[in-house]
Design a protein around this motif. Structure first.
Motif, mmCIF file in Angstrom:
data_model
loop_
_atom_site.group_PDB
_atom_site.id
_atom_site.type_symbol
_atom_site.label_atom_id
_atom_site.label_comp_id
_atom_site.label_asym_id
_atom_site.label_seq_id
_atom_site.Cartn_x
_atom_site.Cartn_y
_atom_site.Cartn_z
ATOM 1 N N TRP A 89 31.101 37.642 37.764
ATOM 2 C CA TRP A 89 30.851 36.228 38.020
ATOM 3 C C TRP A 89 30.581 35.961 39.506
ATOM 4 O O TRP A 89 30.988 34.935 40.045
ATOM 5 N N THR A 90 29.918 36.927 40.123
ATOM 6 C CA THR A 90 29.372 36.718 41.465
ATOM 7 C C THR A 90 27.861 36.640 41.326
ATOM 8 O O THR A 90 27.297 37.140 40.349
ATOM 9 N N PRO A 91 27.177 35.970 42.270
ATOM 10 C CA PRO A 91 25.717 35.870 42.156
ATOM 11 C C PRO A 91 25.072 37.239 41.938
ATOM 12 O O PRO A 91 25.336 38.190 42.669
ATOM 13 N N TYR A 92 24.224 37.303 40.909
ATOM 14 C CA TYR A 92 23.526 38.525 40.520
ATOM 15 C C TYR A 92 24.477 39.699 40.249
ATOM 16 O O TYR A 92 24.069 40.858 40.297
ATOM 17 N N ASN A 93 25.733 39.408 39.990
ATOM 18 C CA ASN A 93 26.733 40.442 39.693
ATOM 19 C C ASN A 93 26.864 41.445 40.840
ATOM 20 O O ASN A 93 27.186 42.619 40.624
ATOM 21 N N LEU A 94 26.631 40.981 42.071
ATOM 22 C CA LEU A 94 26.580 41.885 43.217
ATOM 23 C C LEU A 94 27.934 42.513 43.536
ATOM 24 O O LEU A 94 27.990 43.584 44.157
ATOM 25 N N LEU A 95 29.026 41.870 43.107
ATOM 26 C CA LEU A 95 30.335 42.474 43.339
ATOM 27 C C LEU A 95 30.455 43.818 42.614
ATOM 28 O O LEU A 95 31.163 44.724 43.083
ATOM 29 N N LEU A 96 29.764 43.957 41.495
ATOM 30 C CA LEU A 96 29.775 45.227 40.769
ATOM 31 C C LEU A 96 29.183 46.338 41.639
ATOM 32 O O LEU A 96 29.745 47.438 41.736
ATOM 33 N N LEU A 97 28.046 46.061 42.280
ATOM 34 C CA LEU A 97 27.436 47.052 43.159
ATOM 35 C C LEU A 97 28.315 47.320 44.380
ATOM 36 O O LEU A 97 28.465 48.465 44.813
ATOM 37 N N TYR A 98 28.891 46.259 44.937
ATOM 38 C CA TYR A 98 29.778 46.439 46.091
ATOM 39 C C TYR A 98 30.957 47.348 45.729
ATOM 40 O O TYR A 98 31.302 48.276 46.481
ATOM 41 N N ASN A 99 31.565 47.080 44.585
ATOM 42 C CA ASN A 99 32.699 47.902 44.161
ATOM 43 C C ASN A 99 32.281 49.347 43.929
ATOM 44 O O ASN A 99 33.022 50.286 44.269
ATOM 45 N N ALA A 100 31.104 49.541 43.352
ATOM 46 C CA ALA A 100 30.623 50.902 43.106
ATOM 47 C C ALA A 100 30.518 51.682 44.415
ATOM 48 O O ALA A 100 30.980 52.826 44.514
ATOM 49 N N VAL A 101 29.917 51.070 45.417
ATOM 50 C CA VAL A 101 29.779 51.745 46.717
ATOM 51 C C VAL A 101 31.139 51.935 47.373
ATOM 52 O O VAL A 101 31.423 52.990 47.954
ATOM 53 N N TRP A 102 32.012 50.933 47.271
ATOM 54 C CA TRP A 102 33.356 51.012 47.867
ATOM 55 C C TRP A 102 34.100 52.223 47.316
ATOM 56 O O TRP A 102 34.727 52.988 48.075
ATOM 57 N N TYR A 103 34.043 52.413 46.024
ATOM 58 C CA TYR A 103 34.744 53.548 45.411
ATOM 59 C C TYR A 103 34.063 54.880 45.752
ATOM 60 O O TYR A 103 34.732 55.891 45.969
ATOM 61 N N VAL A 104 32.743 54.900 45.798
ATOM 62 C CA VAL A 104 32.025 56.151 46.089
ATOM 63 C C VAL A 104 32.367 56.662 47.483
ATOM 64 O O VAL A 104 32.657 57.856 47.658
#
Length: 544
Positions: free
Chosen positions: A74-89
């Protein structure tokens, strides 16, 4: 369908609404009314096109099959999903991110397939064996690398076996296949010549010295791969080649971020990437020059079965194009060096923590070979416990933990939709499918209950293979289907021969690490913080 439609349109709805209010407010002060009307009309037309496009996408998906459960932030364009992916990687915890999306969003009855709309693009994530089987085998023609993958990876791997589909992929595979026929793979002389350099280095500078064994394995496999495939080793074990290794690692690190960020990968800084690419390209220039210097009369005389025939000969006979030569050489370096090196690293990490496994392996080696004879190809194939130990290493640490395919046409995946998660998914052309062998091979539901014959599935226990065979498509460390790893037997032979020779020379391995080295997942699955161990020689060992 309604929620998936909302996923596609709620961010544009919000943005277009805010923009419309801003235009109206501006029209009262600084913007002339005719201009305001024009901007409002353009804004409305854009929004209508977004809604119509979203409806069309959902209609086409529904005609093919179902949706999987969606991961929403529920963030614009679901960008938190991408942020979390990079954060974990970048923290070497990518597996935790994958587990989270399946646990938090997956169907409780079968959670191993989830989808998301990110930056307007639908992405499917799966660790379901039936879906992976479809992608790699039963629906092979429906899935491939696709043009976007080639665009993202072109600077690194160009148009090589790892990035192409169709005829280009087939041509690359045809070039490589003769290098891995049994007669060449079973010729162990290449491995032995480099082991003669490696074995003393494992002892370190003094008795009981701690060594960074993963670094030594990367140098060893680079030497063996360049010797076996290209006819001349770079001898990095002797000359301490460091610049290439660092550059190769940095290129893979940045490339993994580019691939993972998908639609917004232009945000990834690339300065170190291009600087490291220059080092990599300079390294392969030597081999490109050698390929172009091979005289036509020599190429005409040699056939694929001749001694001395290498991948370099195959390349020189295939093309004189420097770019094509460069792409193919980088691909074989990635495949020949990193894949085997990381598996050896994980193998000896686990052996350093399991002295009983080392003891059983040495007992088998003494029974079949002894301590004063080089093992033959037949010896290696007859060592059952050694095979089980390698299988166990690859079960817990598959070489390529995450991979992606793109739908080449409108198609389906067998499972993930419906109330029970067992109905087909509708997949539109150009939809990326991320799949994970690491997650699949660590799923608790694919294993029998813990017992005396089957230790906990997360434990390193080669003995489990004495009484157990994995279910179909739940153990695929070398992928499967037509794109199964062409160098599988080469890798297994190098792994087995190297393990035997090390354990003939050293009778004990001691772990010198307090914590787990973490899972680095740039491209291959590597120990993020290295593997530090000490090797202790067998005092009764006869010099070989």
């Amino acid at each position: 369908m309604l929620l998936n439609f909302i996923d596609r349109v709620w961010t544009p709805t919000l943005l277009c609404t805010v923009l419309a209010f801003a235009i109206v407010a501006a029209s009262r002060t600084v913007v002339p009314l005719p201009v305001s009307y024009g901007l409002l009309a353009a804004n409305a037309l854009y929004y209508i096109s977004v809604v119509v496009s979203a409806l069309n996408f959902e209609r086409r998906i529904d005609a093919l099959g179902k949706h999987a459960p969606s991961k929403r932030t529920w963030t614009p364009y679901n960008l938190l999903l991408l942020y979390n992916a990079v954060w974990y990687v970048v923290r070497h915890r990518n597996h935790e991110w994958w587990w989270d999306i399946f646990k938090s969003s997956g169907n409780p009855k079968r959670p191993w397939t989830v989808e998301a709309i990110t930056a307007g693009q639908r992405i499917v994530f799966t660790a379901d064996e039936d879906n992976i089987k479809a992608i790699l085998a039963t629906q092979f023609g429906d899935y491939g690398k696709g043009p976007q993958f080639r665009k993202e990876w072109k600077d690194f791997l160009g148009l090589s076996i790892f990035t192409t589909d169709g005829d280009l992929w087939h041509n690359s595979r045809t070039l490589l296949r003769p290098q891995f026929i049994k007669d060449r793979v079973s010729d162990l002389h290449t491995f032995e010549s480099h082991l003669q350099v490696l074995l003393p280095l494992l002892a370190g500078t003094h008795a009981g010295a701690t060594v960074r064994v993963d670094d030594l394995f990367h140098r060893f496999t680079l030497d063996a791969a360049t010797d076996f495939l290209l006819g001349k080793s770079v001898d990095s074990l002797e000359n301490g080649e460091v610049e290439f290794a660092q550059a190769f690692a940095e290129v893979q690190r940045v490339q993994s971020l580019i691939a993972r960020l998908g639609p917004v990968n232009e945000l990834v800084p690339r300065k170190s990437f291009y600087r490291s690419l220059k080092v990599l390209n300079k390294f392969v220039e030597t081999y490109i020059d050698r390929a172009l210097q091979l005289p036509p009369e020599e190429l005409d005389k040699l056939t694929k079965s001749d001694e001395g025939y290498t991948f370099l000969h195959a390349l020189a006979g295939y093309t004189r194009d420097r770019e094509v030569l460069r792409d193919q050489l980088v691909a074989v370096l990635l495949a020949g060096r990193d894949t085997t090196a990381v598996t050896l690293s994980w193998l000896f990490y686990e052996l350093s923590r399991h002295p009983s496994v080392v003891q059983k392996l040495r007992e088998e080696i003494i029974k079949h070979v002894g301590l004063d004879r080089y093992p033959t190809y037949a010896d290696i194939k007859n060592m059952r416990y050694l095979t089980h130990t390698l299988n166990e290493t690859l079960r817990l640490y598959p070489v390529v933990p995450y991979n992606v395919r793109v739908a080449l046409r409108d198609t389906t995946l067998p499972r993930g939709g419906g109330p029970n998660g067992d109905e087909p998914l509708g997949i539109l052309k150009d939809t990326p499918i991320g799949y994970s062998t690491l997650i699949m091979q660590r799923r608790p539901d694919i294993y029998p209950p813990t017992s005396s014959e089957f230790p906990d599935y997360l434990e390193f226990a080669p003995e489990r293979w004495d009484h157990w065979t994995p279910k179909s498509w739940t153990y695929i460390p070398f992928n499967g289907g037509p794109r199964i790893c062409i160098g599988q037997q080469f890798a297994l032979t190098e792994l087995a021969y190297t393990a035997v020779r090390i354990l003939q020379t050293y009778e004990r391995i001691e772990c010198r690490m307090d914590d787990f080295p973490m899972l680095k997942t740039d491209i291959v699955l590597a120990p993020a913080h290295g593997v530090r161990v000490a090797f202790f020689k067998n005092e009764k060992n006869i010099a070989m």
